[in-house]
Design an enzyme around this catalytic site. Sequence first.
Site, mmCIF file in Angstrom:
data_model
loop_
_atom_site.group_PDB
_atom_site.id
_atom_site.type_symbol
_atom_site.label_atom_id
_atom_site.label_comp_id
_atom_site.label_asym_id
_atom_site.label_seq_id
_atom_site.Cartn_x
_atom_site.Cartn_y
_atom_site.Cartn_z
ATOM 1 N N SER A 120 1.005 -1.394 0.281
ATOM 2 C CA SER A 120 0.028 0.283 0.002
ATOM 3 C C SER A 120 0.802 1.011 0.112
ATOM 4 C CB SER A 120 -1.027 -0.071 1.471
ATOM 5 O OG SER A 120 -0.375 0.474 2.506
ATOM 6 N N GLY A 121 0.359 2.489 0.168
ATOM 7 C CA GLY A 121 0.959 3.758 -0.677
ATOM 8 C C GLY A 121 0.915 3.880 1.088
#
Length: 187
Positions: A49-50
Amino acid sequence: MKQMMKWVNRMVTSILLILLVSIAGIVLSTKLTNGEPQIFGYQIKTVLSGSMEPTILTGSVIAVKSLDEAERSSLKAGDIITYLDEERLITHRITDVLATEQAVRYETKGDNNNSADSNPVLAENVIAKYGGFMIPYLGYLINFTQTANGSVLFMIIPGVLMLGYSIVTIWKTIRELERKHVLLEKE
């Protein structure tokens, strides 16, 4: 030209040997640690994920150091930790330490998130601390290798390359032996 071919042959052989030993070591480490590969005491994790960008990029592979019980309770604000939240691993930064007589808990937040995580993390749920090592985008490749198509691709291609290299090496050796045999018959 002949010296150059010998040098190239030695380089290819060395590279294949190093790759073979490295892969065998990683597979052995993975089996011994129940699926958690470790290299020099660091576990290798893929970030999907970011939430920690720009510190840790999406799709990166990071190295995290496993922590013992005392180390889990002595983390401080600013440390980046990997912790177990229900059934998934999350890597976020500690923003505050909440210590009571009963337990130590950490408030965490992803660097790219607008707000802190909803639940503080118990010290015993902390798995590891981020070691500062990251290889961007390698995680995408690792995730692909875990699919059916990726497994086939990354098992068949190296196998075919090694088979082809072996055939060429054997063919050259046989040709050289035949050449020497012909020279001996002429004498």
